[in-house]
Design an enzyme around this catalytic site. Sequence first.
Site, short mmCIF file in Angstrom:
data_model
loop_
_atom_site.label_atom_id
_atom_site.label_comp_id
_atom_site.label_asym_id
_atom_site.label_seq_id
_atom_site.Cartn_x
_atom_site.Cartn_y
_atom_site.Cartn_z
N ASP A 1 9.99 22.63 -5.17
CA ASP A 1 10.64 21.81 -6.19
C ASP A 1 12.16 21.79 -6.09
O ASP A 1 12.81 21.01 -6.80
CB ASP A 1 10.28 22.33 -7.59
CG ASP A 1 8.79 22.57 -7.74
OD1 ASP A 1 8.02 21.63 -7.51
OD2 ASP A 1 8.41 23.71 -8.07
N TYR B 1 13.76 31.66 -0.11
CA TYR B 1 12.56 32.32 0.38
C TYR B 1 12.80 32.95 1.75
O TYR B 1 13.40 32.32 2.65
CB TYR B 1 11.42 31.31 0.50
CG TYR B 1 10.74 31.01 -0.82
CD1 TYR B 1 10.12 32.02 -1.55
CD2 TYR B 1 10.71 29.72 -1.31
CE1 TYR B 1 9.49 31.75 -2.75
CE2 TYR B 1 10.08 29.42 -2.52
CZ TYR B 1 9.46 30.45 -3.23
OH TYR B 1 8.84 30.18 -4.42
N LYS C 1 0.84 -1.20 0.00
CA LYS C 1 0.00 0.00 0.00
C LYS C 1 0.87 1.24 0.00
O LYS C 1 2.10 1.17 0.23
CB LYS C 1 -0.92 -0.02 1.23
CG LYS C 1 -0.16 -0.07 2.55
CD LYS C 1 -1.09 -0.20 3.73
CE LYS C 1 -0.30 -0.27 5.03
NZ LYS C 1 -1.17 -0.31 6.22
N ARG D 1 1.82 -10.33 7.29
CA ARG D 1 1.64 -9.10 6.53
C ARG D 1 2.83 -8.16 6.76
O ARG D 1 2.72 -7.14 7.46
CB ARG D 1 0.33 -8.42 6.93
CG ARG D 1 -0.91 -9.27 6.69
CD ARG D 1 -2.20 -8.49 6.97
NE ARG D 1 -2.18 -7.82 8.25
CZ ARG D 1 -2.57 -8.37 9.39
NH1 ARG D 1 -3.00 -9.63 9.42
NH2 ARG D 1 -2.54 -7.69 10.51
N CYS E 1 12.21 24.52 -0.80
CA CYS E 1 11.14 25.00 -1.68
C CYS E 1 10.28 23.83 -2.15
O CYS E 1 10.57 22.67 -1.85
CB CYS E 1 11.73 25.72 -2.88
SG CYS E 1 12.94 26.99 -2.47
N HIS F 1 -4.97 -7.53 13.99
CA HIS F 1 -3.75 -6.72 13.86
C HIS F 1 -3.16 -6.47 15.24
O HIS F 1 -3.84 -6.02 16.16
CB HIS F 1 -4.06 -5.38 13.19
CG HIS F 1 -2.82 -4.64 12.78
ND1 HIS F 1 -1.98 -5.10 11.79
CD2 HIS F 1 -2.29 -3.47 13.22
CE1 HIS F 1 -0.98 -4.25 11.64
NE2 HIS F 1 -1.13 -3.26 12.50
N ARG G 1 -9.82 -0.51 15.91
CA ARG G 1 -9.78 0.31 14.70
C ARG G 1 -10.80 -0.22 13.69
O ARG G 1 -11.72 0.49 13.28
CB ARG G 1 -8.36 0.32 14.11
CG ARG G 1 -8.20 1.21 12.90
CD ARG G 1 -6.75 1.29 12.45
NE ARG G 1 -6.22 0.02 11.98
CZ ARG G 1 -5.00 -0.12 11.46
NH1 ARG G 1 -4.19 0.92 11.39
NH2 ARG G 1 -4.58 -1.30 11.05
#
Length: 708
Positions: free
Chosen positions: A650, A600, A373, A554, A648, A495, A467
């Site tokens: 990017d 910045y 995931k 898992r 920043c 779990h 949960r």
Amino acid sequence: MEIRKSYGGFDVFKLIAAFLVVAIHTSPLTSVSPAADFFFTRILGRLAVPFFFMVTGQFILTRYIEDGRNGFAAVWKYIKKVMLLYLAAIIIYLPIGYYAGNYSGVSPLSALCMLIFDGTFYHLWYFPALIVGILFVCLLRRVCPVRGLWAITVVLYIIALLGDSYWGITENIPVVSGVYEAMFKISSYTRNGLFFAPVFLLMGSQAAKLKISVKKSGILFAAAFILMTAEGVVLRHFNLQRHDSMYIMLPVCMVFLYQLIMSWERGPAKILRTASTWIYILHPAVIIAVRGAASVLGLRRLLVENSVVHYLAVCIGSFVIAVIITYLLSRFRRKSFREDRAWIEVDRAALARNVAVLRALLPESCELMPAVKANAYGHGMTMVARELNELGVRAFCVASVSEGVELRRSGIVGEVLILGYTHPAKFPLLKKYDLSQTVVDPDYAVELERYGKKIAVHIGIDTGMHRLGTAFCDLEAIEKIFKMKNLRVRGIFTHMCTADGGDEKSVEFSRRQGETFLKTVEELKSRGLDCGKIHMLPSYGILNYPEYAGDYARVGIALYGVKSAREDYDASGAELMPVMSMKARVASVRELKAGESAGYGLAFTAERDSKIATVTIGYADGYPRGLSCGKGHVLINGQIAPVAGRICMDQTIVDVTDIDSVHSGDIAVIIGRSGDKEISAYDIAEQTGTITNEIFSRLGSRLQRFMV
């Protein structure tokens, strides 16, 4: 260290099989003994191609054969790859075939038959046979059960036998021989995708179901091969063979040989797998090249008339060229990341080692069910899942139906469990893509049942995390879920929420969860309910509580070679290796005078004459903004370059004053090693007050991922 179910033996045997095919086309023992050559090429060599078909059956067709509906997208993707390879081979051999006069007098109809059945060059029949065979088996499976498919493919193989090794009998039956003669006008042999390939494709798809010990497989293979040898000798003695591709005992031999190869415990060798394909494609061209060179150099007696030397020369030449092509193709595939602004490298060897380490902690009966995931914790979901498929992993868990669909569309085989909630509007996707859905509570079970179509599910049990899942003590509600007619229960799980803690309270709670879950499962079984696959262990459960292993484990963050935090409890002593490196480019280098500011808010001010570099990564790529203003650093040329000012969206400015020879285009290591220095995921997590899971899973989608 044990590496289970990685099927690495297949890669080695593929190379052996490729050399057996070369032997069929060179007759290496004719100058030694014609009888020995017959055995080597016409009996032993005939094991090669069925093996290729069976591997395809196992890794491409298994899920479709089992279900009969789902999984064709992955099959079609594979067929398209084979078509491209076939096209490349056609282009390679078209000039040779034309020069040899193979295409003179060929009509459009006969050209089509050649393309579909015989191949455009003598050895290329395999590719259309593979394509036609797969499509034919899939079509049959759509209309009949597996048992019927077995009956049809076996009958087709018998028909093929009568037109091949047993032709001497068939040709004496006028009506039957007439039918075969008509068939031979379409396909030169019964060794094709309709008669020969289907039974071996089906055998491969069902091979993993057989549970035959290595010793028994070896004995039975030896016995079957002796019988096949005797069969071949008798057929040759009585001159019954029109061709000699098939024997009655060949499928029997392949059943047990395949089991032996599956039990061959070794790591995967992708280079051998790829090279064997190119050896198959290129060896006729190498035969021509060796004979041409022998004539030019005056070495025909050595390189051609000596059949053993001739065979070895062709094998060596084919292997060398195949390895070169494999290397160049891998370099071509990797080249793109060298041209990118920022990227992630996933270490294939480290991933395989982690799989082996984790498997070694678990009993043989417990399979890994990796959590892929969140883009495989940022590592690249489909890329990682493909590699895990090749390592023999056949179960995965994801968070959402969209992730499950992406895996299926990428050709991933095996069970895919959705751990989270799926909206009822998306229930059709569960059915279409053969995904297993978690039953998150009793009310959700009613919604799934109300959909009205069969859906595969795993039932979540709440043993204390609170949960998701049905409370372990509500056995009546759990039993009702089992008895819902539209829910096919494939498994049941809980779990462990404190498995990462080493303190007394955490350990006590983890053990209480484990015991509670096992007692719940036993009670359900005592009521006659089939719980399917049982699983409760996450990464830390594998490391600290392997005694609670069920059918699946898992594994999550541990698969990627790290723990959530450096100090996390680990009783196993497992030596896991980090899988990820993250890198970016230096875009620009410039100088600042003492007192000048940059970035910045002008948050960085040079205290001395300085040199700064702009690196092409930012918080939109998942590089935490919390590392701004010297809190974090990157590595350039094996040296530390502190972050200068604010990160920043990017780009990131770093101070390279103390690093010599920094230029535009240089590589900056964000996570990983450079020289003798390393930045780990732990370092970044600690500097930003979080865990490695978050650092990894927030890495941006525009970062290209590459397996290296």
